[in-house]
Design an enzyme around this catalytic site. Structure first.
Site, PDB file in Angstrom:
ATOM      1  N   THR A  10       0.718  -1.173  -0.077  1.00  0.00           N
ATOM      2  CA  THR A  10      -0.117   0.107  -0.042  1.00  0.00           C
ATOM      3  C   THR A  10       0.845   1.279   0.034  1.00  0.00           C
ATOM      4  OG1 THR A  10       0.057   0.087   2.304  1.00  0.00           O
ATOM      5  CG2 THR A  10      -1.763  -1.061   1.226  1.00  0.00           C
ATOM      6  N   MET A  11       0.382   2.548   0.262  1.00  0.00           N
ATOM      7  CA  MET A  11       0.943   3.721   0.209  1.00  0.00           C
ATOM      8  C   MET A  11       2.030   3.597   1.450  1.00  0.00           C
ATOM      9  SD  MET A  11       0.166   5.404  -2.391  1.00  0.00           S
ATOM     10  CE  MET A  11       0.569   7.081  -2.044  1.00  0.00           C
ATOM     11  N   SER A  13       4.559   2.007   2.383  1.00  0.00           N
ATOM     12  CA  SER A  13       5.078   0.916   2.606  1.00  0.00           C
ATOM     13  C   SER A  13       6.526   0.599   2.427  1.00  0.00           C
ATOM     14  CB  SER A  13       4.222  -0.406   2.046  1.00  0.00           C
ATOM     15  OG  SER A  13       4.404  -0.330   0.521  1.00  0.00           O
ATOM     16  N   GLY A  14       7.007   1.587   1.856  1.00  0.00           N
ATOM     17  CA  GLY A  14       8.593   1.704   1.575  1.00  0.00           C
ATOM     18  C   GLY A  14       9.232   1.064   0.331  1.00  0.00           C
ATOM     19  N   GLU A  86       6.234   2.138  -9.467  1.00  0.00           N
ATOM     20  CA  GLU A  86       5.071   2.782  -9.777  1.00  0.00           C
ATOM     21  C   GLU A  86       4.653   1.748 -10.801  1.00  0.00           C
ATOM     22  OE1 GLU A  86       3.428   4.513  -7.932  1.00  0.00           O
ATOM     23  OE2 GLU A  86       4.831   5.953  -7.175  1.00  0.00           O
ATOM     24  N   CYS A 180      -6.292  -0.710   6.968  1.00  0.00           N
ATOM     25  CA  CYS A 180      -6.781  -2.146   7.137  1.00  0.00           C
ATOM     26  C   CYS A 180      -8.483  -2.268   6.333  1.00  0.00           C
ATOM     27  CB  CYS A 180      -6.896  -2.682   8.551  1.00  0.00           C
ATOM     28  SG  CYS A 180      -8.101  -1.750   9.545  1.00  0.00           S
TER      29      CYS A 180
END
EC number: 2.7.1.21
Length: 189
Positions: A10-11, A13-14, A86, A180
């Site tokens: 997800t956004m 998350s590294g 991306e 979540c």
């Protein structure tokens, strides 16, 4: 033997910092890599891979009309690895080109990106990477509202959750939130 890796998260998350780390590790050993990113992501400039912690690097922009296979095949120096940021924004053809890079040029490809959009639909690039990747890994992070694993992306506008609209809207922390399932449907906004 080279493989096609798909690493999704997800956004926040590294994903991008992982790309920069992998590139650094290869290059420290004198092994060149190619870093590519979607031409759609212009948040920090065209053809720039940029992490939220401030690390950034130039990358080859990928548009729908680029032949990634031919581009890699014609490089003077064969890369040890191709890193894609991306990757959710890739076209079906882009993903098939990446598979050819692995299979025909024997160059490993690591693609990083989101799996699903803010409506919980797969992106085109994600869908085809899930179908073609030899190895699939989740890069985990936690929900912004609790300590459960974030598996979804919540889009917000003016502090309100948004569940309809265009699939692609380039933004950052102010627009997309890792959540979540529970907080996707009932965000604490």
């Amino acid at each position: 033997m080279a493989q096609l890796y798909y690493k999704y998260g997800t956004m926040n998350s590294g994903k991008t910092i992982e790309i920069l780390k992998v590139a650094h590790n290869y290059e420290e050993q004198g092994k060149p890599v190619v870093i590519m990113t979607s031409a759609l992501d212009t948040r920090d400039g065209f053809g720039i891979v940029s992490s939220r912690i401030g690390m950034r690097r130039e990358a080859i922009p990928i548009s729908n009309d680029i032949d990634i296979f031919t581009f890699i095949a014609q490089l003077e120096e064969k890369p040890y690895c191709v890193l894609i940021d991306e990757s959710q924004f890739l076209s079906k053809q882009n993903v098939y080109d990446l598979a050819r890079v692995v299979d025909e040029l024997n160059v490993p490809v690591m693609a990083f990106g989101l799996k699903n959009d803010f409506q919980n639909n797969l992106f085109e690039g994600s869908k085809h990477l899930l179908l073609l990747a030899d190895k699939i890994d989740e890069i985990k992070t936690i929900c912004q509202y609790c300590s459960k694993k974030a598996t979804m992306v919540l889009r917000t506008e003016n502090g309100k959750p948004v569940y309809e609209g265009d699939q692609i809207q380039i933004g950052g922390n102010e627009t997309y939130i890792p959540v979540c399932r529970k907080h996707y449907f009932n965000p604490e906004i």
